[in-house]
Design a protein around this motif. Structure first.
Motif, PDB file in Angstrom:
ATOM      1  N   GLU A 179      52.984  36.395  41.454  1.00 44.10           N
ATOM      2  CA  GLU A 179      53.950  36.831  40.439  1.00 44.10           C
ATOM      3  C   GLU A 179      53.617  36.217  39.081  1.00 44.10           C
ATOM      4  OE1 GLU A 179      56.883  38.716  40.659  1.00 44.10           O
ATOM      5  OE2 GLU A 179      56.602  39.315  42.746  1.00 44.10           O
ATOM      6  N   LYS A 180      53.334  34.936  39.088  1.00 40.24           N
ATOM      7  CA  LYS A 180      53.027  34.239  37.824  1.00 40.24           C
ATOM      8  C   LYS A 180      51.676  34.670  37.284  1.00 40.24           C
ATOM      9  CE  LYS A 180      52.667  29.630  35.778  1.00 40.24           C
ATOM     10  NZ  LYS A 180      52.764  28.164  36.031  1.00 40.24           N
ATOM     11  N   TRP A 181      50.679  34.791  38.169  1.00 49.89           N
ATOM     12  CA  TRP A 181      49.322  35.120  37.709  1.00 49.89           C
ATOM     13  C   TRP A 181      49.255  36.511  37.119  1.00 49.89           C
ATOM     14  CZ3 TRP A 181      45.384  38.617  38.898  1.00 49.89           C
ATOM     15  CH2 TRP A 181      44.138  38.318  38.340  1.00 49.89           C
ATOM     16  N   ASP A 198      50.484  44.101  28.065  1.00 45.02           N
ATOM     17  CA  ASP A 198      50.424  45.272  28.942  1.00 45.02           C
ATOM     18  C   ASP A 198      49.025  45.463  29.514  1.00 45.02           C
ATOM     19  OD1 ASP A 198      53.047  45.890  28.623  1.00 45.02           O
ATOM     20  OD2 ASP A 198      52.733  47.744  27.497  1.00 45.02           O
ATOM     21  N   GLU A 199      48.022  45.400  28.669  1.00 41.89           N
ATOM     22  CA  GLU A 199      46.653  45.602  29.122  1.00 41.89           C
ATOM     23  C   GLU A 199      46.201  44.483  30.066  1.00 41.89           C
ATOM     24  OE1 GLU A 199      43.511  47.933  28.215  1.00 41.89           O
ATOM     25  OE2 GLU A 199      45.373  48.736  28.990  1.00 41.89           O
ATOM     26  N   ARG A 204      44.946  42.839  35.649  1.00 41.99           N
ATOM     27  CA  ARG A 204      45.134  41.884  36.752  1.00 41.99           C
ATOM     28  C   ARG A 204      45.639  42.579  38.017  1.00 41.99           C
ATOM     29  NH1 ARG A 204      46.643  35.931  34.493  1.00 41.99           N
ATOM     30  NH2 ARG A 204      45.229  35.954  32.705  1.00 41.99           N
ATOM     31  N   HIS A 205      46.477  43.601  37.869  1.00 40.31           N
ATOM     32  CA  HIS A 205      46.877  44.385  39.039  1.00 40.31           C
ATOM     33  C   HIS A 205      45.647  44.983  39.714  1.00 40.31           C
ATOM     34  CE1 HIS A 205      51.193  44.362  39.263  1.00 40.31           C
ATOM     35  NE2 HIS A 205      51.324  44.633  37.984  1.00 40.31           N
ATOM     36  N   PRO A 294      39.722  39.793  33.856  1.00 45.67           N
ATOM     37  CA  PRO A 294      39.433  40.755  32.789  1.00 45.67           C
ATOM     38  C   PRO A 294      40.594  40.841  31.819  1.00 45.67           C
ATOM     39  CG  PRO A 294      39.943  41.890  34.842  1.00 45.67           C
ATOM     40  CD  PRO A 294      39.817  40.439  35.170  1.00 45.67           C
ATOM     41  N   ARG A 295      40.286  41.170  30.571  1.00 41.84           N
ATOM     42  CA  ARG A 295      41.294  41.172  29.520  1.00 41.84           C
ATOM     43  C   ARG A 295      41.994  42.509  29.356  1.00 41.84           C
ATOM     44  NH1 ARG A 295      40.246  36.939  25.654  1.00 41.84           N
ATOM     45  NH2 ARG A 295      38.439  35.687  26.266  1.00 41.84           N
ATOM     46  N   ASN A 296      41.374  43.570  29.849  1.00 44.03           N
ATOM     47  CA  ASN A 296      41.933  44.901  29.600  1.00 44.03           C
ATOM     48  C   ASN A 296      41.382  45.895  30.615  1.00 44.03           C
ATOM     49  OD1 ASN A 296      39.246  45.519  28.579  1.00 44.03           O
ATOM     50  ND2 ASN A 296      39.872  44.525  26.671  1.00 44.03           N
ATOM     51  N   THR A 297      41.906  47.113  30.582  1.00 43.74           N
ATOM     52  CA  THR A 297      41.447  48.140  31.522  1.00 43.74           C
ATOM     53  C   THR A 297      40.012  48.556  31.248  1.00 43.74           C
ATOM     54  OG1 THR A 297      42.469  49.861  30.135  1.00 43.74           O
ATOM     55  CG2 THR A 297      43.768  49.015  31.973  1.00 43.74           C
TER      56      THR A 297
END
Length: 468
Positions: A179-181, A198-199, A204-205, A294-297
């Motif tokens: 949850e935190k990560w 958001d990104e 991360r998901h 990763p920082r973004n999609t």
């Protein structure tokens, strides 16, 4: 936009669920799948007996050890396990959708998605998600109760691959606190932080689900000595089965954007993990990516950018509501990531155009506002591109959808459309519509869409965005 749809479903098993090994009893190791996966609902209805339940729940520890060896993630403690009925699953899904802290954001994002034309105006997202998840769920790990839930109406052997997937989430949770990560529950302060968050969360998901998919496939292939890296054809078959949604009537009637959203963390996350496993091995693909996500999609969709350490500067997001004055208030702020522009381009102009368009993305955000006394939602959307040519190309793609989303005043001068080329790198198109003016402008490497704002405010916003 992507985040809001994924976050309500991320604890569920991937749609569709993996294939069942053909043996009737719980095996110590699964067999290689002979065909692409079929969804859980395709399995013949079966009520687990007490003996089967004992055997299935007892398999948790063995599968957990396999997952730990395969991923390198350490077992910190035993995982609680429980059988769930259809009614329990239904209540769990509804509870997440009704009580989750992101529910209000989900509803706001739904309105924005409809404004942009990615969801039909009459589409009821929340009702659809309940129905979809009920069809697709094949077991789940709840990070709040630290429990893996298996289903009391499916054959035990068919649940083992799902168990391998969900217990990977348990290991992720034990080692890094999911949850935190992932970033759920964090409250961003500025519009720029909201868009960036958001990104990051969407990316991360994809890691969370991509790792679980990789371990699940390794579990399926273990008896053959193969793996997700060494047997790419099996992985591709599973991905193809997910995309086709065979025997998944609810998934099949989902709008294209929603299909892409729901599959993104599983399909693109798996591709990302396969690339890291091939290039950097187990440590880099599991613990390493948790430590340096990763920082973004874009980095998920194009793993080479992650491996190269690409860093894109934040795009500053002005406080549009404050800029417009006291009559206006913020409705929603979020990112427009590489995934989002890929989905837009595919829906507006087709898959071939999307493949050429999305790799040129370099940043993006949206800011939705409403008058305090009500009225049509107004939207400012800004995307940054690799160069002026790609910004202009996306402007043209986006422009094709405007007449489909709005009723253009054909009786106005020029048929309600005005086109201006101020310079080789600046092009502007305006539509006069029943919901107010719509303006698209590409200036250098930036494309701006300003929709349903009063004409006297459009230039004010454009100048604030461009800094001119």
């Amino acid at each position: 936009m992507l985040l809001m749809l994924v976050s309500v479903a991320w604890a569920q098993a991937p749609p569709p669920s993996p294939p069942a090994p053909p043996t009737p009893n719980v095996p110590r190791q699964p067999r290689q799948p002979a065909q692409p996966p079929a969804p859980a609902q395709a399995t013949t209805e079966h009520r687990i007996t007490p003996e089967e339940a004992k055997e299935l729940l007892g398999a948790v520890d063995e599968v957990l050890r396999f997952d730990s060896d395969d991923s390198g993630l350490k077992i910190k403690h035993e995982v609680k396990r429980q059988l769930a009925s259809r009614d329990q699953v239904q209540k769990y899904i509804e509870k997440r959708l009704n009580e989750d802290e992101d529910t209000q954001r989900l509803r706001r994002a739904e309105v924005v998605l409809k404004k942009i034309g990615l969801l039909p105006r009459a589409f009821d997202l929340q009702t659809f998600l309940v129905e979809l998840l009920r069809e697709q769920v094949a077991g789940y790990y709840d990070s709040k109760t630290k429990t893996v839930y298996l289903l009391d109406w499916l054959q035990p052997a068919s649940q083992l691959p799902v168990l391998a997937h969900e217990l990977t989430h348990a290991l992720q949770d034990q080692n890094y606190g999911l949850e935190k990560w992932v970033g759920k529950g964090t409250s961003e302060k500025t519009p720029t932080e909201e868009a960036r968050g958001d990104e990051e969360i969407a990316a991360r998901h994809a890691i969370v689900e991509g790792q679980a998919m990789a371990v699940m496939i390794d579990y399926l292939l273990a008896p053959t000595g193969g793996s997700v890296v060494s047997m790419p054809t099996v992985t591709e078959a599973i991905q193809q089965g997910m995309m086709e949604g065979a025997d998944s009537p609810v998934f099949n009637r989902a709008p294209l954007f929603l299909k892409r959203v729901l599959l993104f963390p599983y399909r693109d996350g798996l591709n990302f993990e396969r690339e890291l496993l091939a290039k950097g091995g187990k440590d880099k693909a599991f613990a390493g990516v948790f430590k340096s996500p990763p920082r973004n999609t874009r980095q998920v969709m194009e793993p080479a950018t992650y491996l190269a350490g690409e860093t894109l500067p934040d795009m500053p997001v002005p406080d549009v509501a404050k800029l417009l004055g006291k009559e206006w208030e913020k409705y929603d702020v979020g990112s427009i990531g590489e995934f989002d522009v890929a989905a837009m381009a595919e829906i507006y102009s087709g898959a071939d155009v999307a493949k050429k368009t999305f790799p040129q993305w370099r940043g993006g955000w949206y800011y939705a506002v409403k008058r305090k006394n009500g009225g049509e939602l107004a939207l400012v959307m800004v995307t940054k591109w690799a160069n002026a040519a790609s910004a202009g190309e996306f402007r043209n793609v986006y422009a094709t959808a405007v007449p489909k989303r709005y009723t253009v005043d054909a009786g106005a001068p020029g048929g309600g459309v005005e086109r201006i080329s101020a310079s080789p790198s600046v092009e502007l198109t305006r539509w006069k519509t029943a919901d107010g003016p719509v303006e698209l402008v590409s200036s250098g490497d930036t494309m701006i869409a300003i929709e349903s704002l009063p004409a006297e405010l459009v230039e004010k916003v454009r100048q604030a965005v461009l800094g001119k």
